[in-house]
Structures are given as structure tokens and as C-alpha cells.
Write an enzyme that holds these catalytic residues in place. Structure first.
Site, PDB file in Angstrom:
ATOM      1  CG  HIS A   1      23.937 100.120  -5.899  1.00 19.89           C
ATOM      2  ND1 HIS A   1      23.763  99.894  -4.854  1.00 19.89           N
ATOM      3  CD2 HIS A   1      24.442  99.741  -6.257  1.00 19.89           C
ATOM      4  CE1 HIS A   1      23.896  98.999  -4.294  1.00 19.89           C
ATOM      5  NE2 HIS A   1      24.722  98.594  -5.457  1.00 19.89           N
TER       6      HIS A   1
ATOM      7  CB  ALA B   1      17.864  95.587  -1.511  1.00 17.59           C
TER       8      ALA B   1
ATOM      9  CD  GLU C   1       4.343  73.097   8.267  1.00 15.32           C
ATOM     10  OE1 GLU C   1       3.192  73.502   8.670  1.00 15.32           O
ATOM     11  OE2 GLU C   1       4.501  72.004   7.276  1.00 15.32           O
TER      12      GLU C   1
ATOM     13  CB  ILE D   1      -2.013  64.743   0.443  1.00 12.31           C
ATOM     14  CG1 ILE D   1      -1.666  63.534   0.490  1.00 12.31           C
ATOM     15  CG2 ILE D   1      -3.525  65.432   0.737  1.00 12.31           C
ATOM     16  CD1 ILE D   1      -2.153  62.480   1.155  1.00 12.31           C
TER      17      ILE D   1
ATOM     18  NE  ARG E   1       5.250  75.643   3.615  1.00 12.54           N
ATOM     19  CZ  ARG E   1       4.967  74.893   4.280  1.00 12.54           C
ATOM     20  NH1 ARG E   1       6.228  73.618   4.555  1.00 12.54           N
ATOM     21  NH2 ARG E   1       4.199  74.119   4.906  1.00 12.54           N
TER      22      ARG E   1
END
Length: 660
Positions: free
Chosen positions: A104, A139, A434, A528, A619
């Protein structure tokens, strides 16, 4: 030692030569076909491979399973990458038992990503270097094996620095390749807190913005001087290129972009002045600055501009369907803050956008997308960019009204997508986090993560699959019919004007709005299934800035891309969100107007959302595409977002009948 090499450019050629000199057996080389629009001043890896009798390939997608299988059959012990332009998938990296290594062109962890040679000059750095590091899925993030520093002289331009880096790379590889061959290397993990990342540059990124300082503009000229495409500006509609320049500490009251003198050709900047030493008008020949001034018809007091005069007069027309929604109204505010957008919007209400109604560049029609099809088609044809933001996006509706979700979210949006194809208009489509469903990856990646949903008898997934199918339709239109598109996937954006408390009263709101309603009414906060589900919450300002950059589309870097927009650092469970919100509520100056906190209550998802619901445990987005395409990072801490969102909603409550 058997190796497979991925290589391009001069660095690719010298890397191959270094491997052969160190006694490596190269089984195959993968490279790229040359871009006919790119000035090829560098060595040809393909030609070198042919001369050395090494099989060479240039597939469009080296990560395709067929190529992965062919590489596996070569049984490489080690893999090397020298300036190969595509990310190599983890399946290929894992084929080499001794590992994979990449060369790199920077001192990692600084300047990860594309074009570090140019970026260090753009940013006025005085030092860079080359790094050989182990390749991992992310990367430029693997452990460092070796580095060499390279000083950047004040008179260095891109090509001279390129030659310095090539020389350093030869030295580094001569020293390091034998050690890798004998398994005698010391690896140092990169310091993530010091990492910086930069995206791909295109010729269009190199326009000279005269309000910036002369030193900044001089650095731009250095960064893209010949054989790169060059920094450029305009006189009226005439483009010209600046090939070399000098900084003058000229104290002038002239407006930035004004010609101070023509011999030498001196231009006023935001700070100081820039002398154009050599340049080129249009596709003509290179000439000295004073001759360039004569060719362009410049005199003292003439004005230069960063874009053609005709383009400067024409505002980009943006059509936002669902303009009154959470994203739509915040995006409108951001676009109107600039002076080069005309916003056209449609929605069934206007409470959130009332503050824009008198703005001369905002045009609104109240209407329903399922009814106003002629108006929509006309404005798709009229506008430059289309954002169809209309959707039912609250989880309780997925089980309560699945067919309505399908009709609005899929069928109505498909019609708009087809209008964009018909009139060849750019579409920026709101996908959703989602679509990843129950993916088990630690980070959800736009290009590699599987999209996993539950069985058909769980209607909660109808929103996810509707959006996913539209993503696939848009992608296919892009591939087959040239549709210009970008898909963006928001991850739990929060902020003022997210839903409203009336929507929360009927259960049709996002999580934080529902929790705020519980606090306002003195009812228990319902967790919930215990509230252990984790999400990454993103401030609306961070999200809108990313979306704005997608609309700007510098260098067309966003075309054909899928971009997650979320904050992986702001991860919290719903229970933790409730606790943070409660703490903010207790400290709020309006707290005494509201009832005592009624506590937390654990409830089953089926009793809250109804039959057919499934939840997702975590998520978390990968934001590598956002970094690469947008040069974007989220900045706002979750607590700040919670405080501002709570404050907004509390100040919408009618307190006239509340006890003081």
C-alpha cells in the site's frame, strides 16, 4: 514457494520482479485491462507476465465462484497484491496457508483506501511511505509487516512522488520478501484510532475552488499534475487546465477568482494568490501563464469560476416523494441551505415542511402517490434526481397491514422506478437495513452479506422482501438498461420530527417515539421480549449529510453503489436506549410537567406486534462503502441524539392543562 499475484501499474511490475528475484514461483497473475480513458504512463503487468511466460488473467470479477475455484486449484502457499484495484474476497485470501500480503502506498494506518499518492499531496503532507501488510477482509486494515518512510519535498508533484514511492517499494520488498518466504516476520497490529480513509479520485474532483487558500490550490495542482488529468477551472464556459503553479502571499482585496495580473498570471484566492506558471486551454497545447492569459482573453479584473457559467446558472432539480416525512423534511432543509438546488416535493401532509413554504426554490403539492401518477410522471421527466421516500416503515404495520405495505412500498415505488428508466433519470432509492434480516455477520456488508428472512407465515418480513426485490430490480435496470442509481440503507436514524406522538398512541411509530410517549403519559415502558435486541442508532444530521453527498455524487463515485448509512459505534439494546432516555427525561427542564416514571415492563412480541412477528438480535453496519464513496464518517454521539430528540417531542406537548 508458490504464489498467486494480483497486480497493476508500476508497483505491480516491480512487485512481480521482486518476487521472481527472491525465488518465488508465480503460478498466475491477475491484473486489469487498461482503461482507454486513462493515460497509461505506467508499466504493463500483462506484458511483463507474457514476457516471463506466466499465465495472466484480467477477469471483470475475480471474486466470482468460478475464479475462486480456479485459484484454489493453483494451491498457492502465499498471495501478494500490488496495486490491484479491486477488493479480494475472504474466500480467496483464505486459500493461502502462509497468508496474503498487500503493498500500500502510504504509512498505514494513515491514508487507507484509494489514491493515497494524490491525497497526501492534496492535503499538503510532508511525509508518506509504503507499507506491506497482511490482507484481511477489511481493506488496508491488516497487521503491518514492513514500512519505509518517504519525505515529500515542497516541489514534489504526483509523478516525482510516484517515482520515490516505487524506489522505496523496491527496497522494502528486497528486504522483506525473503523473510516472508522463511516465515521470519514480525507483525504489528494497526492502531485503529489513528486510521484515516480516503475514497477514489476522478478527474472531476480536481476543480480549483478559488475561495480556498492559495496553498491549498497549489497542493491540488501538485497532486494531479501531468500525467494525471490536471487541476482545472473555467473562464465563462471555457475550461482550462493548470499544470504548474506557485504560491504568492499577495495581500489583495480582490474577490477570489479575480485576475490580479496577466504577466505573471496571478489569481486572487481566499488567502493569498496563486500564480499559474503553465497551463492549457481546452485540448490545446501547454504554454506559460502569460500566454495562457492571452489565449483565454484574460485581463486584470477578469473572473474565473469552478464550473461552466451555464452550469452555474442551472440549479439541480430534486424530486422528493414523501417530502414531509422524517428523511424528506430534513433533506429538504439541507438542500435548500445550498444555492444550487430546486426541490419539488409531494406528500399527503405538510406539517413538517411548513417552514419551507415561502422558500423560492421549494415547490410543494399535497397529494397521494397512488393517485397523482400524472403529476409524478411529469416531474420525474422534469427533474434531475428522484428520491421516492414514501413507504410504510413501522414494524407493527408489517403484521397488521401486510398487503398495504406491499402495495405502497413495492407496487407504487416500482412504477416510479420505471419512470426513471423511461426518462433516463438518476434515482436514489431508500433501501433499508431490514433487508439483511437475520444475517449472522458481525458487520452487515452491502456487497457480501447474505440477506436472510424468515418463513412465509411470518408476515413481518413483507417489508424487508419488498425492499429487497426493488433493490434487485433497480440493480438489474442499471445493468441492462443503464439506469443511473444509488441504493442507500439507513440504520436506525433518530432525531427531531421522527414520527409523532399521535402515531405512537396507535403503535405506529419507531422505538424511541414510543418510549417518549410512555414517559409523557406516565405509562410503563414496554420492553419487547426483554429489550435485549441491539441496534446502531444514527443521528439524523449524520444520515442527511451522507445522503446529501450521495446527491452531490462527486466524480460519479456513488453510481451503481449500495451504501449503508449508520453509526456502528452507537450500538445499544432497546433496554439501554430506554435507560438513556429515562436519564435524559429526569434531567429535562420540563420534567415536572409530566407524571412519575411507571417503570419498565417486559412483554412478548406476539402480544405487542401480533401473530407473525420475528425480531432481529443485532444489526450493525459496515460503512466501508460510505467511507470510500462519500468520504463520510458519523460524528454525533448517541446521547446527544437522544437529548435533542426528547427535547423536540416534549416541546410539542400541550402543557396548558399540565400541573406546574
Amino acid at each position: 514457494m508458490k504464489t498467486v499475484v494480483f497486480a497493476y501499474h508500476d508497483m505491480g511490475c516491480l512487485g512481480i520482479e521482486a518476487l521472481l528475484a527472491a525465488g518465488y514461483e508465480i503460478s498466475a497473475i491477475f491484473t486489469h485491462t487498461d482503461n482507454p480513458g486513462e493515460k497509461a504512463f505506467y508499466g504493463s503487468v500483462a506484458r511483463l507476465a507474457a514476457e516471463r511466460g506466466i499465465p495472466v488473467y484480467a477477469p471483470d470479477n475475480v471474486n466470482h465462484p468460478l475464479w475462486v475455484e480456479r485459484i484454489a486449484q493453483l494451491s498457492p502457499e502465499v498471495i501478494f497484491s500490488f496495486y490491484y484495484r479491486h477488493l479480494i474476497c475472504d474466500e480467496i485470501l483464505q486459500l493461502a496457508p502462509r497468508g496474503a500480503f498487500n503493498l500500500h502506498g502510504s504509512l498505514l494506518p494513515k491514508y487507507r483506501g484509494r489514491a493515497p499518492l494524490n491525497w497526501v499531496l492534496v492535503n499538503g503532507e510532508t511525509e508518506t511511505g509504503v507499507t506491506l501488510h497482511r490482507m484481511v477482509k477489511r481493506a488496508d486494515a491488516g497487521a503491518i509487516v514492513a514500512q519505509l518512510r518517504v519525505a515529500i519535498a515542497p516541489d514534489d508533484i504526483a509523478i516525482t512522488l510516484h517515482h520515490k514511492l516505487c524506489h522505496a517499494a523496491r527496497q522494502l520488498l528486497e528486504q522483506t520478501l525473503p523473510a516472508i518466504k522463511h516465515g521470519n516476520i514480525l507483525e504489528i497490529a494497526q492502531r485503529e484510532n489513528e486510521a484515516t480513509c480516503f475514497g477514489r479520485r476522478t478527474p472531476d474532483d480536481s476543480f480549483l475552488e478559488w475561495h480556498k487558500s492559495a496553498s491549498v490550490l497549489h497542493n491540488m495542482v501538485r497532486a494531479v499534475a501531468d500525467p494525471w488529468p490536471g487541476a482545472f477551472s473555467y473562464v465563462g464556459n471555457q475550461k482550462f487546465t493548470v499544470w504548474s503553479s506557485r504560491v504568492h502571499p499577495h495581500a489583495s482585496k480582490a474577490q477570489p477568482g479575480s485576475v490580479i495580473s496577466v504577466a505573471p498570471l496571478l489569481i486572487a484566492c481566499g488567502d493569498g494568490a496563486l500564480e499559474i506558471v503553465t497551463g492549457q486551454a481546452g485540448d490545446g497545447i501547454t504554454m506559460q501563464g502569460s500566454q495562457l492569459a492571452q489565449t483565454l482573453g484574460l485581463v486584470q479584473g477578469s473572473r474565473l469560476n469552478s464550473q461552466p457559467a451555464c452550469a452555474a446558472r442551472r440549479r439541480t432539480r430534486v424530486l422528493i416523494l414523501g417530502v414531509n416525512g422524517f428523511i424528506g423534511n430534513h433533506l429538504t432543509e439541507r438542500l435548500l441551505r445550498e444555492d444550487h438546488y430546486e426541490v419539488y416535493g409531494l406528500d399527503i401532509g405538510s406539517d413538517a415542511i411548513s417552514r419551507f413554504m415561502n422558500h423560492p426554490h421549494f415547490h410543494f403539492v399535497e397529494g397521494d402517490i397512488s393517485i397523482h401518477s400524472e403529476w409524478i410522471e411529469y416531474h420525474v421527466k422534469k427533474c434531475d434526481v428522484v428520491l421516492p421516500l414514501v413507504a410504510i416503515a413501522t414494524p407493527i404495520e408489517y403484521t397488521r397491514n401486510p398487503l398495504r405495505v406491499f402495495e405502497l412500498d413495492f407496487e407504487e415505488n416500482l412504477r416510479i422506478i420505471r419512470y426513471c428508466v423511461k426518462y433516463r433519470k438518476r434515482i436514489i432509492f431508500p433501501s433499508t437495513s431490514e433487508v439483511y434480516g437475520m444475517c449472522s455477520d458481525k458487520y452487515f456488508d452491502e456487497d457480501h452479506s447474505n440477506l436472510i428472512v424468515g418463513p412465509v407465515n411470518k408476515p413481518r418480513w413483507i417489508y424487508s422482501v419488498s425492499k429487497q426485490l426493488l433493490d434487485r430490480v433497480i440493480w438489474a435496470y442499471g445493468e441492462k438498461e443503464g439506469l443511473q442509481f444509488t441504493l442507500f440503507r439507513p440504520f436506525n436514524w433518530m432525531g427531531p420530527r421522527l414520527d409523532n406522538l399521535n402515531a405512537a398512541r396507535i403503535g405506529s411509530s419507531r422505538a424511541i417515539t414510543q418510549l417518549i410517549l410512555n414517559l409523557v403519559e406516565g405509562s410503563p415502558i414496554k420492553l419487547i421480549d426483554g429489550g435485549k435486541q441491539k441496534r446502531c442508532f444514527t443521528d439524523i444530521r449524520d444520515g442527511i449529510e451522507a445522503l446529501y453527498r450521495i446527491i452531490e455524487n462527486a466524480g460519479n463515485r456513488c453510481d451503481g453503489e449500495i451504501i449503508n448509512i449508520g453509526n456502528p459505534e452507537n450500538e445499544a439494546s432497546i433496554e439501554e436506549l430506554g435507560e438513556m432516555l429515562l436519564a435524559s427525561f429526569e434531567k429535562h427542564p420540563l420534567r415536572h410537567y409530566f407524571p412519575p416514571f411507571a417503570g419498565f415492563r417486559v412483554v412478548e412480541s406476539s402480544s405487542y406486534y401480533g401473530k407473525g412477528y420475528q425480531d432481529v438480535e443485532h444489526r450493525k453496519p459496515s460503512i466501508r462503502n460510505a467511507r470510500r464513496c462519500l468520504d463520510w464518517e458519523p460524528k454525533i454521539d448517541m446521547q446527544e441524539t437522544i437529548d435533542e430528540t426528547l427535547d423536540f417531542f416534549l416541546r410539542t406537548v400541550d402543557l396548558t392543562d399540565k400541573p406546574s
